[in-house]
Enzyme design. Sequence first.
Site, PDB file in Angstrom:
ATOM      1  N   HIS A 155      36.144  45.525 -24.057  1.00 36.83           N
ATOM      2  CA  HIS A 155      36.037  46.769 -23.287  1.00 36.83           C
ATOM      3  C   HIS A 155      34.659  46.960 -22.685  1.00 36.83           C
ATOM      4  O   HIS A 155      34.476  47.784 -21.802  1.00 36.83           O
ATOM      5  CB  HIS A 155      36.389  47.961 -24.183  1.00 36.83           C
ATOM      6  CG  HIS A 155      37.848  48.021 -24.518  1.00 36.83           C
ATOM      7  ND1 HIS A 155      38.721  48.902 -23.911  1.00 36.83           N
ATOM      8  CD2 HIS A 155      38.604  47.291 -25.367  1.00 36.83           C
ATOM      9  CE1 HIS A 155      39.936  48.715 -24.390  1.00 36.83           C
ATOM     10  NE2 HIS A 155      39.896  47.749 -25.276  1.00 36.83           N
ATOM     11  N   ASP A 363      28.014  49.492 -17.734  1.00 36.07           N
ATOM     12  CA  ASP A 363      29.231  50.014 -18.360  1.00 36.07           C
ATOM     13  C   ASP A 363      30.362  49.019 -18.137  1.00 36.07           C
ATOM     14  O   ASP A 363      30.481  48.473 -17.032  1.00 36.07           O
ATOM     15  CB  ASP A 363      29.609  51.355 -17.706  1.00 36.07           C
ATOM     16  CG  ASP A 363      30.202  52.342 -18.713  1.00 36.07           C
ATOM     17  OD1 ASP A 363      30.836  51.887 -19.674  1.00 36.07           O
ATOM     18  OD2 ASP A 363      30.025  53.561 -18.517  1.00 36.07           O
TER      19      ASP A 363
HETATM   20  P1  ADQ Z   1      33.220  54.554 -23.387  1.00 35.00           P
HETATM   21  O1  ADQ Z   1      31.865  53.961 -23.426  1.00 35.00           O
HETATM   22  O2  ADQ Z   1      33.505  55.575 -24.414  1.00 35.00           O
HETATM   23  O3  ADQ Z   1      34.359  53.436 -23.430  1.00 35.00           O
HETATM   24  P2  ADQ Z   1      34.439  55.694 -20.880  1.00 35.00           P
HETATM   25  O4  ADQ Z   1      35.183  54.600 -20.232  1.00 35.00           O
HETATM   26  O5  ADQ Z   1      33.751  56.578 -19.910  1.00 35.00           O
HETATM   27  O6  ADQ Z   1      33.317  55.180 -21.890  1.00 35.00           O
HETATM   28  O7  ADQ Z   1      35.476  56.544 -21.723  1.00 35.00           O
HETATM   29  C1  ADQ Z   1      35.098  57.703 -22.349  1.00 35.00           C
HETATM   30  C2  ADQ Z   1      36.318  58.586 -22.594  1.00 35.00           C
HETATM   31  O8  ADQ Z   1      35.915  59.652 -23.443  1.00 35.00           O
HETATM   32  C3  ADQ Z   1      36.848  59.196 -21.307  1.00 35.00           C
HETATM   33  O9  ADQ Z   1      38.240  59.258 -21.368  1.00 35.00           O
HETATM   34  C4  ADQ Z   1      36.236  60.618 -21.325  1.00 35.00           C
HETATM   35  O10 ADQ Z   1      37.003  61.603 -20.680  1.00 35.00           O
HETATM   36  C5  ADQ Z   1      36.137  60.899 -22.811  1.00 35.00           C
HETATM   37  N1  ADQ Z   1      34.995  61.802 -23.060  1.00 35.00           N
HETATM   38  C6  ADQ Z   1      33.726  61.619 -22.707  1.00 35.00           C
HETATM   39  N2  ADQ Z   1      32.984  62.692 -23.049  1.00 35.00           N
HETATM   40  C7  ADQ Z   1      33.800  63.559 -23.633  1.00 35.00           C
HETATM   41  C8  ADQ Z   1      33.655  64.870 -24.190  1.00 35.00           C
HETATM   42  N3  ADQ Z   1      32.506  65.539 -24.195  1.00 35.00           N
HETATM   43  N4  ADQ Z   1      34.737  65.460 -24.707  1.00 35.00           N
HETATM   44  C9  ADQ Z   1      35.924  64.829 -24.696  1.00 35.00           C
HETATM   45  N5  ADQ Z   1      36.136  63.630 -24.174  1.00 35.00           N
HETATM   46  C10 ADQ Z   1      35.093  62.998 -23.656  1.00 35.00           C
HETATM   47  C11 ADQ Z   1      34.384  52.003 -23.556  1.00 35.00           C
HETATM   48  C12 ADQ Z   1      33.506  51.237 -22.561  1.00 35.00           C
HETATM   49  C13 ADQ Z   1      33.858  51.641 -21.141  1.00 35.00           C
HETATM   50  C14 ADQ Z   1      35.359  51.397 -20.893  1.00 35.00           C
HETATM   51  C15 ADQ Z   1      36.201  52.032 -21.988  1.00 35.00           C
HETATM   52  C16 ADQ Z   1      37.674  51.635 -21.868  1.00 35.00           C
HETATM   53  O11 ADQ Z   1      32.127  51.482 -22.831  1.00 35.00           O
HETATM   54  O12 ADQ Z   1      33.087  50.911 -20.206  1.00 35.00           O
HETATM   55  O13 ADQ Z   1      35.715  51.963 -19.639  1.00 35.00           O
HETATM   56  O14 ADQ Z   1      35.753  51.630 -23.276  1.00 35.00           O
HETATM   57  O15 ADQ Z   1      37.831  50.264 -21.819  1.00 35.00           O
END
Ligand code: ADQ
Length: 472
Positions: A155, A363
Amino acid sequence: MSRLVIVSNRVADLRQSQQSGGLAVGLADALKERGGVWFGWSGETVDKPTEEPVVEQLGKVETVSLPVTQRDFSDYYVGYANSVLWPLFHYRLDLVDYRPAYFKGYLRVNRLFAKVLSRFLEPGDVIWAHDYHLIPLAAQLRKHGCRQRIGFFLHIPFPPPELLAASPNHAELVDALLQYDLIGFQTQTDANNFRRYVEQHTDAAPAPDGSFVVDGRSVRADRFPIGIDVEAFRKMAETPQEDVRIDTMRRHILGRRQIIGVDRLDYSKGLPERMKAFARLLALKPELEGKVSFLQIAPPTREDVTAYAQIREELEHLTGSINGRLADFNWTPIRYIHRSVPRETLAALFRASQVGFVTPLRDGMNLVAKEYVAAQDPEDPGVLVLSQFAGAAEEMREALIVNPYDTDEMARSLAQALEMPLAERQERHRALLASISRQDAQAWMRSFLAELERPAVAPLPSNGGGRVAAMR
Ligand code: ADQ
């Protein structure tokens, strides 16, 4: 259809999977359809190691979760996964805290997981392991006689070989990856980095179809960009809760616009750089003072790791100093919320914000960028400002793409987003929506599983035994 076995560091709560978003929902749906197992760490620590997991049956699906000892938690999870692999794979060698005990713990937990999981496997199963916590899992499963097809999806980014080579365990890590049948990456850049490493540092033979031959087995590596459930997120955004509605109305009456950022509080997300860019915007365009605010939601994560405590302090300091300098009695430039927010509220906040500011320094994909687009009103959409170093930038070309290290460029792009005419906003949004809808959570999962289940072209010539250690 074969049973599916999902392995991830944490097992999603299948009754609550809607809450955890696209990934858990998508995988849970596939599991419910095909039947199978979801295996992982229970999130709990115990005093003595145990091989007795908690098993729950939900229809055709078993969730199997195992606690680990406090020592394993420190070495495997806080240590190797989050203090070594996470910074290393995000190109942050400066933050890697390498200790031999961490790697030993990492192998120990993967060995334990493989041993316990092997008791639950059936001959025709298809196994899909997720993320950097589980790189050695396939190799360990093979030691338990597992001959099933095993896929792995990373991921997070895969670093260039020149960076990976700085890790004392780079050879073991890639050898372990090559025990999978299929290795999935988020982007072409990641897949190319992996390919370059394998070509430069191992004797795995490249086959004409793009796969590698390792010990007479075919190992495929490809790009499978992850997506979200676009429709579900759009629906959530359309029904704002009372508090978001009132806040939006108030801003509307005052003629104020909102820039939004939502991230786990992680140094890879570029949060200080983002705040500085917002301050630069106000310096560049003083007429925006009192007219635009920046809402950053960043819940805490991994607080046991020192680098996370540091980034938290830095952000609090920055918010305080920018607000102290610029705030008025009826306007706060930066609103910084350091906690988790329900997904419905997030979706509504995205829709009510004129700019989505998504600027990680590195990311894997970044699902927030996709969620922001899915949440917009197509008649009056907001503008996405997106880092060139988010995996999402490979597909989302119609966003305003910025370099997150360039404060001036980010400030200018924010200004451009705030001034963008309606027709251009609609056109960019249409293209972005089409792209995230094409590559949504279902498409990601189906394409990965179809590739994993595609039979290898047999027989394959042997490469004479995988890695030649002397080549390191
Ligand atoms: P993350 O690093 O966690 O994931 P991201 O892809 O942005 O990053 O996903 C975060 C998720 O958490 C999103 O669905 C977002 O809405 C939710 N989220 C963030 N802040 C929040 C908050 N304050 N309250 C509730 N929900 C919140 C890892 C990798 C990424 C990759 C994903 C999926 O680092 O690059 O896209 O896995 O593969």
